[in-house]
Design an enzyme around this catalytic site. Structure first.
Site: not given
Ligand code: MN
Length: 723
Positions: A48, A76-77, A139, A259
């Site tokens: 990712h 964060e993770d 992201d 169009d």
């Molecule tokens: Mn992310």
């Protein structure tokens, strides 16, 4: 999945001085931090951040942004701390990563005061360094690319909705066109799968049918080559979401859409853009009202291009966008392209974005989160405009609304008596379009009444119907006055005295309602005075007008009939017109297209009402011997504010020097003229003629514009084309 070395190659392809060691360090750090974490798809988590970094590299961003892409989820993770990032990568990257982390914590789906606070956080973070937003958008792009791996349908829908409501408009605002359309199509696919698939199927069916895009491309490119213009022509199908939107907005089926392909012509410099436009308009029939000059008048996100729609090769109705390579890059990459071109930092460019400035002002000027929400929402939801009353109440109007819409929303009486408007304390024309955050004040005046031009400048149904209601009564009065005048005149010409009392007979024969209806019918051109005279004096032979004969004789006896003698008209009771009174059967003659301020005369036509000609028009000579067709008319004393614009045609002879054409269009734009058509008529090695149709308000406006044009060095002559 992209590999580390592929990412590095990608960055080197546009920035050979990039700090590769730094990027590699960020990669290794992220790999270690995420360890054995897995994505919902079962892939290693590291894929990712690596893909996000690759999307950032597609936008040709700097190393700090690329590294932030790699590190964006570590705070964060994982157990990583801000200080750790600062120690290893420096403050810039640590701050960016922290900014993205803060953005990621925002939950946009809470409908509460909390949400307001969230918006505030979002914009605080974003305006500090726009790269935070760019990383966040990449992201979100990767998350949308992999959304099918999410288990819960509910979460998919929530994320898709948030993407469509918040992130694609933000991508649009920073000019990231490619990101915007990708987010839109992917979110739309989640939210309305069936509609998405139907349109996708039809699109691919169409493109398999024939190679029409290639053939149109070839023909356009061939034409440009013949005229020695170096250009890249490419056609692309519109996105599924934009097709869907158009279908909904215009209530069309897919087959009714004409169009669905847009062609882009990329040329070397700005002046070539106008040259190509002139050429295209010469070769193909332009569809009126579709020409937009975003070069003279660029969009708030910096977008520049010329747009037009024509009936192109193979009778295809096509949209064409004409721009330079730089304009093109800005349209695709937004802020990122500015950074590339100016070689300055992205951050420095933030200041040049008007909307970011506006947001900053809002951030510093309010403390109340709820008010902030209202302020902020308004820049995100683009079909509405939010304005304030003098007391500070918030009023929502559709986009494009003017102070008049505002006035009618307050009360129809306020609207009808609207004399002037102030925006943020300054008097502005009533046709001014309201902008978010404007404080609007309406100045009313006793005796002020709506004028027909107002219908053209309001957008709300409420204002439109109130104006129409008022004008219907007014118009009927004007018609009655005009009709009476025409009839009285015609009867006098035939030697009859005129009285209202004669009319009941006419009413009976022609099954009209009343006396007023007779006059209105004449004014509207439903009846000609002849028919009425025939009813009143049936025995009288329908003689050829005696006095007309006198005129003819007088003309014949005069010196060889060189110039005809025109009927003299009493200007005292001239009928006032502004060229707008609908239903009055008054039309501006196409041969001479007089402008307000120029001397005019009306010619009454059988069944077609009154044509307004310039007194200098040659065509009126043919009516010299029919004095009962002549009607004294004059322009209303004051051209009403918001009055309709009149189209004039000009021929301009220009020296063939670089930038000549664009200085012409810029001059017209600066003089507040609106170009509605532009054609290159003839082109020699040194000089060429262009024909240009421009909307102006009146003769003064037009002569000011002519003066400005004549002062240009590259212009040899400017003439107005009439007849
Ligand atoms: Mn992310």
């Amino acid at each position: 999945m992209i590999r580390q070395y592929e990412l590095v190659d990608k960055v080197l392809s546009y920035n050979d001085k990039a700090d590769i060691a730094l990027i590699n360090r960020a990669y290794v750090f992220s790999m270690k931090a995420h360890g054995n974490q897995k994505r919902a798809s079962g892939e290693p988590y590291l894929t990712h951040p690596l893909e996000v970094a690759a999307i950032l590299a597609d936008l040709k961003l700097d190393e700090a942004s690329i590294c932030t892409g790699l590190l964006h989820d570590t705070l964060e993770d994982t157990l990583t701390s801000y200080d750790e990032l600062k120690d290893i990568f420096g403050q810039e990257i640590a701050d960016l990563t922290e900014g993205v982390t803060k953005l990621s914590r925002i939950n946009f789906n809470n409908k509460s005061v909390e949400q307001a606070e969230n918006f505030r956080k979002l914009f605080m973070a974003m305006t500090k360094d726009i790269r935070v937003l760019l990383v966040k958008l990449c992201d979100r792009t990767h998350n949308m690319r992999t959304i099918e791996h999410m288990k819960k349908e509910e979460s998919k829908k929530r994320i898709a909705k948030e993407t469509l409501d918040i992130f694609s408009p933000l991508a649009d605002r920073v000019g990231l066109y490619k990101v915007k359309i990708e987010l839109e199509d992917r979110a739309f696919k989640v939210l309305k799968k069936e509609e998405y698939e139907k349109i996708e199927e039809r699109k691919s069916f169409l493109s398999q049918q024939d190679d029409i895009i290639e053939r149109v491309e070839e023909e356009l490119a061939g034409e440009l080559k013949q005229h020695n213009i170096k250009a890249i022509v490419s056609g692309r199908e519109k996105t599924i979401y934009s097709i869907y939107n158009k279908m909904v907005k215009k209530n069309l089926t897919f087959d009714q859409l004409t169009d669905i392909v847009a062609y882009r012509i990329i040329v070397d410099d700005k002046s070539k853009c106008y040259e190509v436009l002139g050429l295209i308009h010469n070769l193909y029939k332009a569809i009126p009202g579709r020409f937009k000059d975003y070069i003279s008048n660029s969009k708030p996100n910096g977008y520049q291009s010329l747009h037009t729609s024509v009936i192109g090769p193979y009778a295809q109705r096509i949209e064409i966008q004409i721009r330079t390579q730089e304009m093109h890059d800005v349209s695709e990459y937004g802020v990122a392209a500015h950074w590339l071109y100016k070689q300055s930092s992205v951050q420095a460019d933030v200041a040049s974005y008007r909307w970011v400035k506006d947001l900053k002002e809002m951030l510093t000027s309010t403390d109340d989160p709820e008010e902030f929400l209202e302020n902020t929402k308004m820049d995100l939801f683009s079909d509405e405009v939010f304005v304030f009353t003098p007391k500070g109440d918030l009023i929502t109007l559709p986009k494009g609304a003017t102070p008049l819409d505002f006035a009618y929303l307050v009360h129809s009486d306020v609207g009808n008596k609207c004399h002037a408007a102030k925006i943020n304390g300054r008097i502005v024309p009533l046709r001014t379009q309201l902008k978010n955050g404007d404080q609007v004040e309406v100045v009313t005046k006793k005796g002020q009444i709506p004028n027909p031009g107002w219908r053209e400048i309001v957008v709300t149904a409420k204002a439109k119907s109130a104006i129409n209601r008022y004008l219907r009564v007014q118009e009927l009065d004007a018609q009655i006055k005009l009709g009476r005048e025409i009839l009285e005149k015609a009867m006098r010409r035939e030697g009859h005295s005129f009285s209202d009392k004669d009319l009941p007979k006419v009413i009976e024969v022609h099954k009209l309602k009343d006396v007023d209806d007779v006059y209105a019918a004449i004014a509207q051109g439903r009846f000609f005075p002849r028919q009425i005279i025939d009813v009143l004096y049936p025995d009288e032979e329908e003689t050829k007008d005696d006095k007309a004969k006198e005129y003819l004789e007088a003309i014949e006896s005069s010196s060889g009939g060189a110039a005809k003698k025109m009927p003299t008209l009493s200007e005292e009771n001239a009928v006032g017109i502004d060229g707008l009174v609908s239903g009055l059967a008054v039309q501006i003659a196409g041969c001479c297209t007089p402008l307000p301020g120029e001397p005019i005369v009306g010619i009454i036509n059988t069944g077609r009402g009154v044509s307004i000609h310039s007194k200098a028009c040659k065509n009126i000579e043919q009516f010299a011997d029919e004095p009962d067709r002549w009607l004294a008319v004059k322009w209303h004393d004051k051209i009403p504010d918001g009055g309709k614009a009149f189209v004039v045609r000009m021929r301009i002879n220009i020296s063939h020097v670089p930038g000549a054409l664009s200085s012409v269009t810029t001059t017209i734009f600066n003089a507040q003229g609106n170009i509605v058509d532009l054609k290159i008529e003839s082109k020699g090695p040194d000089l060429y003629d262009i024909r240009c149709d421009v909307e102006v308000l009146n003769v003064e406006h037009f002569s000011d514009m002519m003066a400005a044009l004549r002062s240009l060095k590259c212009i040899n002559t400017v003439e107005r084309l009439q007849g």
